[in-house]
Design a protein around this motif. Sequence first.
Motif, PDB file in Angstrom:
ATOM      1  N   THR A 146       0.822  -1.208   0.000  1.00  0.00           N
ATOM      2  CA  THR A 146       0.000   0.000   0.000  1.00  0.00           C
ATOM      3  C   THR A 146       0.856   1.257   0.000  1.00  0.00           C
ATOM      4  O   THR A 146       0.520   2.252  -0.661  1.00  0.00           O
ATOM      5  CB  THR A 146      -0.938   0.016   1.219  1.00  0.00           C
ATOM      6  N   LYS A 147       1.970   1.230   0.727  1.00  0.00           N
ATOM      7  CA  LYS A 147       2.867   2.400   0.767  1.00  0.00           C
ATOM      8  C   LYS A 147       3.472   2.649  -0.609  1.00  0.00           C
ATOM      9  O   LYS A 147       3.591   3.806  -1.050  1.00  0.00           O
ATOM     10  CB  LYS A 147       3.969   2.180   1.802  1.00  0.00           C
ATOM     11  N   VAL A 149       2.190   1.805  -3.548  1.00  0.00           N
ATOM     12  CA  VAL A 149       1.155   2.316  -4.443  1.00  0.00           C
ATOM     13  C   VAL A 149       0.857   3.786  -4.141  1.00  0.00           C
ATOM     14  O   VAL A 149       0.734   4.611  -5.060  1.00  0.00           O
ATOM     15  CB  VAL A 149      -0.127   1.459  -4.347  1.00  0.00           C
ATOM     16  N   ASN A 150       0.755   4.133  -2.867  1.00  0.00           N
ATOM     17  CA  ASN A 150       0.507   5.532  -2.507  1.00  0.00           C
ATOM     18  C   ASN A 150       1.628   6.442  -2.998  1.00  0.00           C
ATOM     19  O   ASN A 150       1.385   7.555  -3.480  1.00  0.00           O
ATOM     20  CB  ASN A 150       0.355   5.676  -0.993  1.00  0.00           C
ATOM     21  N   GLU A 178       2.858  -7.570   2.371  1.00  0.00           N
ATOM     22  CA  GLU A 178       1.435  -7.378   2.666  1.00  0.00           C
ATOM     23  C   GLU A 178       0.602  -7.039   1.424  1.00  0.00           C
ATOM     24  O   GLU A 178      -0.327  -6.240   1.487  1.00  0.00           O
ATOM     25  CB  GLU A 178       1.248  -6.303   3.739  1.00  0.00           C
ATOM     26  N   TYR A 181      -3.832  -7.324   1.320  1.00  0.00           N
ATOM     27  CA  TYR A 181      -4.591  -6.910   2.493  1.00  0.00           C
ATOM     28  C   TYR A 181      -5.634  -5.848   2.152  1.00  0.00           C
ATOM     29  O   TYR A 181      -6.637  -5.713   2.843  1.00  0.00           O
ATOM     30  CB  TYR A 181      -3.641  -6.369   3.579  1.00  0.00           C
ATOM     31  N   MET A 182      -5.386  -5.088   1.097  1.00  0.00           N
ATOM     32  CA  MET A 182      -6.313  -4.024   0.722  1.00  0.00           C
ATOM     33  C   MET A 182      -6.552  -4.041  -0.778  1.00  0.00           C
ATOM     34  O   MET A 182      -5.655  -4.373  -1.569  1.00  0.00           O
ATOM     35  CB  MET A 182      -5.752  -2.650   1.132  1.00  0.00           C
ATOM     36  N   GLU A 183      -7.777  -3.706  -1.160  1.00  0.00           N
ATOM     37  CA  GLU A 183      -8.112  -3.609  -2.574  1.00  0.00           C
ATOM     38  C   GLU A 183      -7.474  -2.369  -3.169  1.00  0.00           C
ATOM     39  O   GLU A 183      -7.441  -1.300  -2.559  1.00  0.00           O
ATOM     40  CB  GLU A 183      -9.640  -3.537  -2.734  1.00  0.00           C
ATOM     41  N   LEU A 184      -6.897  -2.516  -4.366  1.00  0.00           N
ATOM     42  CA  LEU A 184      -6.284  -1.391  -5.059  1.00  0.00           C
ATOM     43  C   LEU A 184      -7.221  -0.918  -6.171  1.00  0.00           C
ATOM     44  O   LEU A 184      -7.805  -1.739  -6.882  1.00  0.00           O
ATOM     45  CB  LEU A 184      -4.940  -1.802  -5.661  1.00  0.00           C
ATOM     46  N   GLY A 188      -4.038   2.638  -9.087  1.00  0.00           N
ATOM     47  CA  GLY A 188      -2.967   2.124  -8.247  1.00  0.00           C
ATOM     48  C   GLY A 188      -2.419   0.815  -8.766  1.00  0.00           C
ATOM     49  O   GLY A 188      -1.201   0.592  -8.770  1.00  0.00           O
ATOM     50  N   THR A 219      -7.756  -7.953  -4.875  1.00  0.00           N
ATOM     51  CA  THR A 219      -6.840  -6.816  -4.784  1.00  0.00           C
ATOM     52  C   THR A 219      -6.769  -6.073  -6.105  1.00  0.00           C
ATOM     53  O   THR A 219      -6.826  -4.842  -6.148  1.00  0.00           O
ATOM     54  CB  THR A 219      -5.425  -7.303  -4.399  1.00  0.00           C
TER      55      THR A 219
END
Length: 264
Positions: A146-147, A149-150, A178, A181-184, A188, A219
């Motif tokens: 996530t980091k 992608v951000n 990780e 864990y979160m959908e992109l 992203g 994801t």
Amino acid sequence: MTRHRGLTEQAADAAVDSACRLLRLPTIRSQFSELAEAAARDQMTYRGFLAELLMAECDDRARRRSERRIKAAAFPRDKSLRTFDFDANPNVDPAVVHTLAACDWVKKGLPLCLIGDSGTGKSHLLIALGTEAAMAGFRVRYVLATKLVNELVEAADDKILAKTIARYGRVDLLCIDELGYMELDKRGAELLFQVLTEREEKASVAIASNESFSGWSKTFTDPRLCAAIVDRITFGGNIIETGTDSYRLAQTRARAEDATRTQT
């Protein structure tokens, strides 16, 4: 060349100290007296003593370079293969892991995927193998999915995306933790795909994910993009499945049971 004969030991020590400062030989400077005393006790030849000094400097420089590479990798915590509990996770083959620790896959630019539920040791292995690569002389970078992608999204907004992708492309091993864990969102996911494409068949990427490949569609919601990403990070690479049973949770329960028995 001027030869300084007849120096007292004190003057000789001062000369060695000054020369080591000038030549930037901190290890010889700090260990000279100790090694000189050992050489006298062991009746070493001049050549043997000189070799001891130079090898000490080389070894210490190699150690400092490893420490700098490990620091540059930005691992969130120290993890090593020595502390990984293979007995607690029989899904992980020690022979496979120790073969990977030789870093031949990094040299060849091949990918590595660590798949398993939380608490099964995939992040431990990711960091430990990344550390082995840094110690072997490779440039390594660790980042949460996530980091990353951000950071890519912000770089695209600031019109420095190419520079950011190139920076990640320069490291020999990119460790992405990780994933899953979160959908992109589509943007992203596409940016992450660009990073993986930049590294394809040129430099290694190691990914730790709590989802099996079939679950990556949660994801990466675009099916074609999801398939392309899976293809990028599995082609010719290694896949280690750490399983579904959390040994971390099992250890916590065991400690709690021991505490309960002690209190009773």
